[in-house]
Each structure stands twice: as structure tokens, then as C-alpha cells.
Write an enzyme that holds these catalytic residues in place. Structure first.
Site, PDB file in Angstrom:
ATOM      1  CD  GLU A 108      55.430 -33.189  -7.495  1.00  0.00           C
ATOM      2  OE1 GLU A 108      56.153 -32.921  -6.518  1.00  0.00           O
ATOM      3  OE2 GLU A 108      55.000 -32.323  -8.289  1.00  0.00           O
ATOM      4  CG  ASP A 137      57.003 -24.329 -11.472  1.00  0.00           C
ATOM      5  OD1 ASP A 137      56.288 -23.352 -11.781  1.00  0.00           O
ATOM      6  OD2 ASP A 137      58.107 -24.205 -10.920  1.00  0.00           O
ATOM      7  CE  LYS A 278      57.384 -25.581  -2.098  1.00  0.00           C
ATOM      8  NZ  LYS A 278      57.501 -26.535  -0.975  1.00  0.00           N
ATOM      9  CG  ASP A 302      55.721 -29.980  -0.356  1.00  0.00           C
ATOM     10  OD1 ASP A 302      55.870 -28.815  -0.791  1.00  0.00           O
ATOM     11  OD2 ASP A 302      56.579 -30.576   0.321  1.00  0.00           O
ATOM     12  CG  ASP A 442      62.208 -24.826   2.801  1.00  0.00           C
ATOM     13  OD1 ASP A 442      63.452 -24.729   2.836  1.00  0.00           O
ATOM     14  OD2 ASP A 442      61.623 -25.900   2.617  1.00  0.00           O
TER      15      ASP A 442
END
Length: 728
Positions: A108, A137, A278, A302, A442
Site C-alpha cells: 500500500e 500497522d 485490522k 481503507d 467487520d
């Protein structure tokens, strides 16, 4: 009069009477074909086992189809009115904390992450009421450096966005679009801002490539000293740095306006403590934000889902602040949309039908599920509060004087809340915060919120609220769906199974809506059976369907044709193309025989204690050649992944069965045999047509994205072995 006007309205999708008639007739057809299966079982030695397998597969499909009807019966859409919100509340609006999660600066890229952050800082909303938090993280100094650069660029970018009311407010997305935006401002100013942005991203990308930050840069902010010791992504102290303090009089943009608060957080990681992926990062953000801003509304996205609509916060508040229904609403979910889909949706990643029909259907029976991004929550519900009719939200929360505490004092207090041992012997991850223990944290968190009495709403505005990056290779797509199916199935088999956990708490149709995703993984078995056994039976001269001239063939034909015709209508009405729908049908099959099969087996292995839960980040980076093939809608293989062996084996098996089956019919009594085996020929032929891109990737293509020869060779071997399997 203004007080009596709702801040949002609810519309029911049109054509529901026609759909219900369609559903009833399909249900009748399904019952007839099941009756035929149950009453025409052949004798032993004449394909009885294969026939009973078909009956089991069709029973599963019938049950799953019935479950999916729960959300298609009466879907709704919500229409917020931000003009009424403005007339009623003006700028007397609640504070909002915005959470962005990233995990790996290589999968990312930080330049992508900060474009998302900048888009969220630039909302059409009072800047002093926005606090943006980035959870890293990976604990990477590269990500911190990128955010520090973004905090400087924000002083120019945010006033530029608001001065000309530009959209989208992600600089990466804005500058990648046509230069037609120049007419909003002078070319000189537009070029200056673009040059500043490109210089910043170049510095960030250079730092990422080199893997280090210069001493000269480190001297610009105290936060860089957090990396003076030997830190790794899995072993480091808690880091909290307030890069912009919204209450600070010196934290202004170029025009003297207040900037949103901007915070970097890397929770403590130690090898001896499980960090819960997460979900753990989100819970740390909830605690850390409580001592910095403590806003009553929390929104999370995100890191690749940038804001595409500057009024999204106001849209969400129309639901929370509505005087009739607002007190019942626990969270507002916006759909996942992507900005890089090909015209014909080659990997089936468009969620248009899901967004407009399935989520709207869940909204009609209690609310959509929480999908982990693009969602606004009340802080109180994430902290475990149950719904009560007399509960009154304090919307002034978060507006408090912080002058008695210095930034350093606040940061130190926040660090203690991000410690790796903070949650030990507490209810965090169970009754409080995002739930632990499931890859799809989630979904189970949203289910828990619904079972505590709260409702949710699905808001799908004409201009998408968020746009992200869809997988651009087949491998990325299959990995993503493997993770989703595994997470949902593990929930279905746990104490949080919607039918058990939700019993007596939410409606049956709501339970069924949640189960649609929970049953993705077991769909793999009947699908694998259906794409293999009828073709093998054709090859061996065993009929598994009524003769084509038999009246009993009618329900099979009716269900197949009507169901697919409605599926096509649904896709076209939601904005997909005809070819896009066909690609989705191919990916529907591919995902079931690979991703969902792997999700099923991995879930069973975890239940048996043979493996542990892991979390794989879907890469947001592709090679240039891969991106080019994606734009040309050429499927990407290029590796020897086991999933490709399954895909190629099924494709080759069906091609062989079709060719040999046709030859047998033509050399035998073709008119009699054709009458008996036409249904299997049609099914086998449809599978062969669907698999054409795979044949091309094995035998025609020469590019690097083709199916490797080793995969083709292995698939030929497995296909030959399958041909030797007896059909009894």
C-alpha cells in the site's frame, strides 16, 4: 414547518410485484425439478450415485436461492437532504473522527495513502470539527514521513479545493483526470499546485525505494526520533504523533483558516502478543482518539478508498440527526466503488448489483452489514452501548478545551492506550470495539450492533462517496474473495451464526441476508460437482437430465432461462454492460471452484486446529505490463498458482468431454442419443464457451500473463485422471 420535514426519505425499488411473480414461478420450477430428481432415481449401476449427487447439488442451490430472496423482496434506497440539514443546524454539527488503516508501505504505497488522507481532510465541513487518524500497522518511518509531507502540502491543497469547489479531492485522482479542471482557476495556480504535489510524491517514492529518510528531513519533526531505536514492523513501541493540532492557532492553511487535526499512530507490536490484525488497529484508534478529539461520530475507510464526494459527512448526518429515525441508527454504510474498473468488468469486481439491490434489500429489514470501510458509526455503539428508546446522543462531544494539556502530554497518554498489553483481561474485542477472532471482523461487528437493537442505513448517492482500487489481476481477485468467503463462513460456523446469534434479536430475513455471504464458501462443492460430473457422464453415456422432448425438461429450461434473464436485466439496470455481465458469470464460476473452495478448506482446518488465522493484504501495486493487459481486458495469470491448475483442469476436462461426446453421438444413433444427451451437451458447451479465455491463455497467448506451460501440463494430467473416474 422546517422541523416537521425529514432529513431523509426512503423509496422502495420499483417493479417489486413483477419480481415477486417471477420469484414465485422460479420457486415452482425449482420444486418441480427437485420432484423429478427425487422420483426418477436410476437403478444401481446406471449412474445412481451421480444422480443423487445432482439431487444434493440442486437441493443446495434451491436452499441458497431461497436465502438470497430475503434481500430481493423489497429493497429500498435512502435519499438524504443536506439542504434541510443546513437550514436546520447551520454549522452546529457534531465533530467527526476519521480513521484510515494501512499495514504495509510496499503493498500500500504511502503516496496512495496520503492522497486518501488529503481527500478526507478537505471535506466541505468545519475543519475544526474534523480529526483524521492514520493507523500504520507496519510501524514504518516511510509512512510517517509521507504523512508529515502531507501535513505540509495540506496547507495549500485544502484551501485550493474549497476555493474552487473541486472534485475529487484526492490529488492523485484529481490530477490524473483531464486538464479540463484548469478552467476553474488560472492555469498558473493550477500548475503550481500540481507541481507541488508531484514534487512531494517524488520525494516520498524516492524515500520508499531507498528505504530510508535523510538526517536533514528527520530534523524537521520530533516524531522521526521514534525510529532511532531498532524497530521492525512486528516489534516496536507505541507511536502517537499529532502532526496538526486543530486547536493550535498556528495550525492554519495559506489563507489563515483552521486545519483539521492530523494524527499518526502505530500501536505497539511485540512478538509475544497477538495483535488481532485490522480489528486491533481499529480498537487502538478508538482509544487513542478518545483522549485527543473524542468525537461522537467515527468514520473509517481503507487506505485506498479516497473521498470522491466532499459532502459525504453531511449526507451521513442527515440520517443520524433525523428527528424521527435518527436515534435508532447506529451506523451509516456507504458502498464500495472503484475508480479503475474496466468497461466490461473483466474480473467481476463491480459491486453495482450488490450496492443497489442486495444492500438496499438488507436496509429494508434492519440495515446493511458493516463492510469495514466507508462507514460512519456512533462512537457509543463501538464501545458496546445497547439501543434504548430514551437514549439521547450528546452531539457536542469532542468540542473541548485542550489548552491545559500540551501536545506532548496528550501523546504520552495516547501511547499508553496503544500498548500491546492494554487490552489484557478487558472486554476489548468482545463486548467493546471491533470483534476479534474472525477474518471478517467487520461483518461480525455489524451483526453484534444489530443484535443490540440498533438499525443501520445504506446510503448510495449519485456521486459515489468513496472510490478505491479494485484488484487488477486474477490472483489479487481470488485472494480477496478467498479472504471474504473464509471470514464469512467462519462466522457462520461460530457462535455468531446469524440464525443462532440473531434469533429473537433481528428479523429472520435479516438473518438470511447475513447468511448470503456466510454461505459463499460451501457453494464451492455443488459448483465443482456441477461443472465436472455432468460432462464426465456425457463422456460415459450416462444421462443425468430428462430427455429434451420430455415435459420434465420444462422446469429445468425455465429455471435456467428465467433466472439468467433476470440476472442480466438486473445487471444492465444497475449500469453493467452485456459483456460485463457475461464476465461476471465466468468469475462467479471461477471464484466458487477456487477462492470459495480454499476458503472452505481453510475454515475447516482452523476448526480442527490444523492452522491459525492469518490476514493477507491485497496488493495495490501491479507491474506496468500487468496494468496494460488489465486495461486491454486480457486476463492475467503468469504464475503457477494452484488455483490456476483447478481452472485449467476444469476447462480442459469440459472441452474433451464435449468433443468426445459429440463424436459418440454423431457415430451412434445421433437422433436418439441427441434427444437423451442434449441437456448435458448444452451444459458442457456453455462451460466451454465460458472457458474460452483460459484456452487462449494456455494455447494461444505468448505474453507473460499467459498460463505457464507447467500449469497446462499439470492440468492435462489431472484432466486425464478425471476421465478415468467411474460414474456409478
Amino acid at each position: 414547518m422546517e422541523r416537521t420535514r425529514r432529513l431523509f426519505e426512503t423509496e422502495t425499488h420499483g417493479g417489486r410485484a413483477a419480481y415477486r411473480l417471477h420469484a414465485v414461478t422460479v420457486a415452482a420450477g425449482i420444486l418441480l425439478l427437485l420432484y423429478y430428481r427425487a422420483t426418477h432415481v436410476p437403478a444401481a449401476g446406471e449412474g445412481r450415485a451421480a444422480w443423487l449427487g445432482m439431487l444434493a447439488a440442486e437441493l443446495w442451490y434451491a436452499a441458497y436461492w431461497a436465502v438470497t430472496q430475503s434481500v430481493r423482496w423489497s429493497p429500498v434506497r435512502r435519499l438524504p437532504f443536506i439542504d434541510r440539514l443546513a437550514a436546520r443546524y447551520g454549522e452546529r454539527l457534531p465533530c467527526v473522527d476519521i480513521f484510515v488503516c494501512t499495514a504495509d508501505p510496499h503493498s500500500e504505497p504511502p503516496s496512495l495513502v496520503i492522497s486518501t488522507v488529503l481527500s478526507l481532510m478537505a471535506y466541505n465541513y468545519p475543519a475544526e470539527k474534523i480529526s483524521v487518524y492514520l493507523s500504520d500497522d507496519g510501524g514504518s518511518v516511510l509512512t510517517f514521513y509521507a504523512l508529515w509531507e502531507a501535513s505540509l502540502f495540506a496547507k495549500h491543497w485544502i484551501p485550493f479545493c474549497k476555493r474552487y469547489n473541486i472534485e475529487p479531492r484526492s490529488p492523485a485522482a484529481y490530477f490524473s483526470e483531464s486538464d479540463g479542471h484548469q478552467d476553474l482557476c488560472s492555469p498558473k495556480e493550477w500548475s503550481l499546485i500540481r507541481e507541488m504535489y508531484e514534487d512531494m510524491t517524488e520525494r516520498i517514492d524516492t524515500a520508499v525505494l531507498s528505504g530510508k529518510i535523510s538526517e536533514e528531513v528527520k530534523a524537521n519533526h520530533k516524531g522521526f526520533h521514534e525510529w532511532d531505536q531498532e524497530n521492525t514492523s512486528k516489534n516496536h513501541q507505541p507511536i502517537v504523533q499529532i502532526l496538526i493540532e486543530g486547536k493550535d492557532k498556528n495550525a492554519n492553511d495559506d489563507e489563515g483558516n483552521v486545519l483539521p487535526t492530523l494524527v499518526y499512530m502505530a500501536r505497539e507490536k511485540r512478538p509475544q502478543h497477538h495483535h488481532n490484525f485490522k480489528a486491533g488497529a481499529m480498537n487502538a484508534l478508538i482509544r487513542v482518539s478518545s483522549v485527543i478529539s473524542n468525537s461522537p461520530i467515527i468514520m473509517n475507510v481503507d487506505c485506498d478508498m479516497y473521498s470522491n464526494n466532499c459532502d459525504t459527512i453531511r449526507d451521513a448526518l442527515c440520517f443520524f440527526l433525523d428527528e424521527e429515525m435518527g436515534h435508532k441508527i447506529g451506523f451509516v454504510q456507504f458502498p464500495q466503488n472503484y475508480n479503475n474498473l474496466t468497461k466490461n468488468n473483466i474480473y467481476g469486481n463491480s459491486h453495482q448489483v450488490t450496492n443497489q439491490v442486495l444492500m438496499g434489500g438488507m436496509d429494508s429489514v434492519g440495515g446493511p452489514m458493516y463492510v469495514g470501510t466507508g462507514c460512519f458509526h456512533r462512537r457509543e455503539i463501538l464501545c458496546g452501548r445497547r439501543f434504548t428508546e430514551d437514549y439521547k446522543e450528546d452531539w457536542n462531544g469532542g468540542i473541548k478545551d485542550k489548552t491545559q494539556e500540551s501536545i506532548v502530554e496528550i501523546e504520552e497518554k495516547a501511547k499508553s492506550l496503544a500498548a500491546s498489553t492494554y487490552e489484557h483481561d478487558t472486554q476489548w474485542g468482545d463486548e467493546i470495539g471491533i470483534k476479534y477472532g474472525y477474518p471478517a471482523e467487520d461483518i461480525v461487528t455489524g451483526l453484534g450492533i444489530h443484535c443490540r437493537g440498533w438499525k443501520s442505513v445504506h446510503s448510495n448517492p449519485p456521486r459515489p462517496a468513496f472510490l478505491g482500487v479494485a484488484p487488477t489481476t486474477l490472483a489479487q481477485t481470488l485472494l480477496q474473495h478467498k479472504r471474504w468467503s473464509e471470514g464469512s463462513f467462519s462466522i457462520f460456523l461460530s457462535k455468531y451464526c446469524p440464525f443462532m446469534f440473531g434469533h429473537g434479536k433481528i428479523k429472520l430475513r435479516h438473518q438470511m441476508g447475513y447468511s448470503i455471504y456466510g454461505l459463499w464458501a460451501p457453494n464451492s462443492i455443488p459448483t465443482l460437482y456441477y461443472v465436472i460430473i455432468p460432462s464426465l457422464a456425457l463422456l460415459k453415456g450416462i444421462s443425468l437430465f430428462p430427455e429434451i422432448t420430455s415435459p420434465w425438461m420444462s422446469p429445468f429450461i425455465y429455471v435456467l432461462c428465467v433466472k439468467n434473464m433476470y440476472s442480466l436485466y438486473e445487471a444492465l439496470s444497475c449500469g453493467d454492460t452485456l459483456k460485463g455481465w457475461w464476465n461476471e458469470q465466468r468469475m462467479w464460476m471461477v471464484r466458487r471452484i477456487t477462492s470459495y473452495l480454499y476458503g472452505l478448506t481453510d475454515t475447516v482446518r482452523k476448526l480442527l486446529g490444523l492452522s491459525k488465522m492469518t490476514f493477507a493484504v491485497t496488493s495495490k501495486v501491479s507491474e506496468e505490463s500487468e496494468s496494460k493487459r488489465y486495461e486491454q481486458e486480457i486476463m492475467e495469470f503468469g504464475s503457477s498458482a494452484p488455483e490456476y491448475v483447478i481452472i485449467a483442469t476444469v476447462a480442459l476436462l469440459n472441452l474433451n468431454c464435449l468433443v468426445v461426446g459429440l463424436c459418440q453421438i454423431m457415430t451412434g444413433g445421433w437422433n436418439i442419443l441427441l434427444n437423451v444427451f442434449s441437456p448435458q451437451l448444452i451444459l458442457c458447451g456453455m462451460l466451454v464457451i465460458t472457458n474460452i479465455p483460459f484456452y487462449e491463455a494456455m494455447f494461444v497467448r505468448k505474453d507473460k500473463g499467459r498460463i505457464p506451460f507447467s500449469v497446462t501440463l499439470a492440468s492435462i494430467g489431472f484432466a486425464i485422471l478425471a476421465l478415468l473416474v467411474p460414474i456409478v
